[in-house]
Structures are given as C-alpha cells and as structure tokens.
Design a protein around this motif. Structure first.
Motif, short mmCIF file in Angstrom:
data_model
loop_
_atom_site.label_atom_id
_atom_site.label_comp_id
_atom_site.label_asym_id
_atom_site.label_seq_id
_atom_site.Cartn_x
_atom_site.Cartn_y
_atom_site.Cartn_z
N TYR A 111 76.42 29.17 23.45
CA TYR A 111 75.14 28.78 22.92
C TYR A 111 74.20 28.61 23.78
O TYR A 111 74.13 27.78 24.71
N LYS A 112 73.11 29.40 23.68
CA LYS A 112 72.04 29.45 24.78
C LYS A 112 71.18 28.18 24.57
O LYS A 112 70.59 27.86 25.63
N ASN A 113 71.01 27.39 23.46
CA ASN A 113 70.30 26.44 23.16
C ASN A 113 71.02 25.39 22.27
O ASN A 113 71.80 25.69 21.55
N VAL A 114 70.57 24.03 22.40
CA VAL A 114 71.30 23.12 21.86
C VAL A 114 70.31 22.55 20.66
O VAL A 114 69.27 22.03 21.24
N LYS A 115 70.65 22.60 19.52
CA LYS A 115 69.64 22.05 18.54
C LYS A 115 70.08 20.89 17.81
O LYS A 115 71.38 21.13 17.54
N ILE A 116 69.45 19.98 17.38
CA ILE A 116 69.80 18.83 16.63
C ILE A 116 68.76 18.72 15.38
O ILE A 116 67.68 18.58 15.68
N GLY A 117 69.44 18.90 14.13
CA GLY A 117 68.26 19.02 13.15
C GLY A 117 69.16 18.67 11.68
O GLY A 117 70.30 18.56 11.65
N VAL A 118 68.48 19.44 10.53
CA VAL A 118 69.14 19.37 9.36
C VAL A 118 69.89 20.84 9.32
O VAL A 118 69.08 21.87 9.27
N PRO A 119 71.12 20.72 9.00
CA PRO A 119 71.67 21.96 8.81
C PRO A 119 71.11 22.82 8.06
O PRO A 119 70.81 22.57 6.64
N PHE A 120 71.12 24.08 7.89
CA PHE A 120 70.97 25.15 7.13
C PHE A 120 69.16 25.10 6.56
O PHE A 120 68.84 25.88 5.49
N THR A 121 68.48 24.62 7.52
CA THR A 121 66.86 24.41 7.58
C THR A 121 66.43 24.67 8.83
O THR A 121 67.20 24.99 9.82
N ASP A 122 64.88 24.91 8.69
CA ASP A 122 64.29 24.96 9.83
C ASP A 122 63.85 23.79 10.60
O ASP A 122 63.43 23.62 11.59
N VAL A 123 64.40 22.49 10.15
CA VAL A 123 63.88 21.29 10.58
C VAL A 123 64.75 21.01 11.61
O VAL A 123 66.00 20.89 11.81
N THR A 124 64.11 20.70 12.93
CA THR A 124 64.77 20.68 14.17
C THR A 124 64.25 19.33 15.07
O THR A 124 62.78 18.97 15.02
N PHE A 125 64.95 18.16 15.07
CA PHE A 125 64.49 17.12 16.09
C PHE A 125 64.59 17.16 17.48
O PHE A 125 64.09 16.38 18.13
N PHE A 126 65.37 17.95 17.75
CA PHE A 126 65.79 18.01 19.34
C PHE A 126 66.27 19.38 19.53
O PHE A 126 67.13 19.99 19.11
N GLN A 127 65.56 19.88 20.90
CA GLN A 127 66.14 21.53 21.11
C GLN A 127 66.07 21.29 22.66
O GLN A 127 65.01 21.12 23.39
N ALA A 128 67.02 22.10 23.39
CA ALA A 128 67.14 22.06 24.81
C ALA A 128 67.94 23.18 25.30
O ALA A 128 68.57 23.72 24.52
N GLU A 129 67.71 23.85 26.40
CA GLU A 129 68.59 24.77 26.81
C GLU A 129 69.79 24.34 27.29
O GLU A 129 69.75 23.33 27.84
N THR A 130 70.89 25.15 27.04
CA THR A 130 72.10 24.67 26.98
C THR A 130 72.37 24.29 28.68
O THR A 130 72.98 23.44 29.19
N ASN A 131 72.08 25.33 29.44
CA ASN A 131 72.28 25.17 31.02
C ASN A 131 71.56 24.08 31.57
O ASN A 131 72.12 23.59 32.61
N THR A 132 70.45 23.88 31.01
CA THR A 132 69.51 22.82 31.42
C THR A 132 70.23 21.37 31.06
O THR A 132 70.30 20.42 31.98
#
Length: 319
Positions: free
Chosen positions: A135-156
C-alpha cells in the motif's frame, strides 16, 4: 480364691545404640569424575578463547562502551518495553474474545492467533518493513466512499522503528493471549457466578474479580516472554531499525571484524538478560507461593513418616 502363677522372665537382646553404628557417607564417584571432566573442559575452552588472536580482544574492548552501542541499546530497550506493552494489552483483549460466546468475536480472535502465531516472526518483520510495496498510502475514512479523514504515505508513516514495533507487538499478542487465556481459565468459574449474583456485569467481573486472580498464573510466564522479547529484537536488524544488532552490523560491515563485534553484542545481551532475570525470578517466587499444595518433599516424608503426620495432613486436606 484366685490362683497366681509366677511371672516368667523373658530375656531381651540389647539393641545397638546410635553411637555403636558406623555411619558411612555415600560416595558418588561417577559424579566426581563427571564434575572434574566438565571443569577441565570449561577451563580448556576459556583458555583457548583467551589465547586466540583471531578474537581481537582489543577491538572488543574499544567498542564495548562505544556511543554507537549505547544508541542501539536504547532502541533495543524501548522496543522491548513498547512491544511487551502492546502485546500484553492486545493479548488480553484477544484472550477475552476467545472466551466470548459470540461466534464472531471467537472466530476473529482465533484468526488473529492463527495468522500471527503461525507465520515466522522474521517474515512478519520484513512484511511490515516493506508494507509500502503493498500500500503506497495509508488512508482512514468511510469505506467505499471518497470521504477521507487521514492520509499519509506508508513509508513516511511506517518508519523502520514503527514497523519493528508492530511486528514484535502483534506477534507477542498472539502468544500473550494464550497465556492470559490460560490464566483466566485457571480461576474457578464459581467466582464469576458469585459476582454475577451480586449484580456485577461481565466486563466488571472480568476486570475486578477474574483478572486479579489470574495474575498468579499470567505473570511468571510473562517474565519469560519479556526476556525472550529482548533477544528477539535482534531480528529487526533486517530492516535497519537502529537497534543494538543493527549498529553492530554496520560496524563490522566497515571494519570486517565480525566475530569481535558479535562478542560485543553477546556480552550486552547477556548482561541485559541477567538483569531481567532477577525480577523475573522474584515474581515467580512471589506468585508461585503455595502452588505446591499438598506435595511432600522426601525429607519431610522421612521425618513425618514415624509420627503419622502425613496421614493426618492428608485427611485434613481431604476435608
């Protein structure tokens, strides 16, 4: 009139006293020979190591207290403490889930233990270290929607230290859950029934009644797990987590003194394990008091056999 007969005299042979007996100590010649051979072998091994010029004891002495070594020790110690805290906390939750009557919680707990206990720790460390390839990015949000609460690069987000912590902590949680589960099951079920009869909820019963009694079974093996965790931190050197073993590898990759640097690492691991063994032994003695129950040692059996103390104690224990 009562007839009386003269009493017959009986002759008794004198019994030997303790002073008349010759006490001959048992001599174990085989033990003496084995002990002498073991000491000679140990002295020979120590002498061979001390005279071996290939060990380069000057290199060992120069790096034993080097700042780079202390930096690695600090990382090793905080990894051990953090991984054990994560493993024990999550392991307790998994153990409670495995004892739950809910098939969903029971199944998820079994799946967790099956995965993390069934795969090698080294594989898990490498997996978390290279999770960015999955996974290049880690995202936290509502599944199956475009709503994202948090996003960060996995290696960072997943630095080598964090990846090592996740691998060690999750792996330890699988083993700690079995220890905690065994401790919970060792508590008599009547304790929980009595608490429920007083109106206590299951969560409160587990926290106030069951878990405090289960600590007697949980704490001693968790001491062994802590010592084992300290040594397992050496595996995180494969992802360069800057622990003791990682810094040791960096040094001998430059000076090519592999054996002397491994001796430095071994001496520090032995010292840390020795320090951890002291409180671990005390905890075992503290929580192991009274676990022998009615067991009688051979010396107690010999002393109490003539007076019948063993029989009385057995009857009292039976009551």
């Amino acid at each position: 009139m009562i007839a009386t007969t003269p009493s017959s005299t009986t002759t008794s042979t004198p019994q030997p006293t303790a002073t008349d007996l010759d006490v001959v100590p048992v001599r174990h010649y085989g033990r003496w020979v084995a002990a002498a051979a073991s000491i000679l072998a140990l002295v020979g091994l120590i002498g061979s190591l001390a005279k071996n010029d290939n060990l380069h004891w000057d290199v060992v002495g120069s790096y034993l207290f080097a700042p780079l070594i202390f930096d690695g020790l600090a990382t090793t110690l905080w990894l051990t403490a953090a991984a054990m805290a994560l493993g024990l906390g999550l392991g307790t939750l998994i153990a409670v889930m495995r004892l739950s009557t809910s098939p969903v919680l029971y199944g998820l707990a079994n799946l967790f233990v099956w995965v993390f206990r069934g795969t090698p720790l080294l594989v898990q460390i490498i997996f978390w270290g290279y999770a960015g390839a999955l996974y290049k990015n880690v995202k936290i949000g509502v599944p199956f929607t475009d709503v994202t609460f948090f996003q960060a690069e996995t290696n960072t987000l997943l630095t080598p230290a964090i990846a090592a912590l996740l691998a060690l902590g999750l792996n330890e949680a699988a083993y700690a859950s079995e220890i905690v589960r065994a401790g919970i099951q060792s508590v008599d079920h009547g304790q929980a029934e009595a608490a429920h009869s007083l109106g206590m909820r299951p969560a409160l019963t587990m926290r106030r009644i069951v878990l405090p009694q289960a600590l007697r079974v949980i704490i001693p093996p968790m001491g062994n797990e802590t010592i084992n965790m300290l040594k397992m931190t050496a595996l995180v050197s494969v992802i360069s987590a800057r622990d003791l073993m990682s810094n040791i590898q960096d040094v001998y990759a430059q000076n090519y003194q592999v054996i002397p640097m491994l001796i430095v690492a071994s001496l520090w691991y032995l010292a840390l394990v020795t320090l951890l063994s002291i409180p671990q032994a005390r905890l075992e003695r503290r929580y192991g008091r009274g676990t022998s129950g009615g067991q009688v040692t051979p010396l107690q059996r010999m002393l109490a056999g003539a007076t019948g103390l063993i029989g009385r104690n057995s009857k009292e224990n039976g009551r």
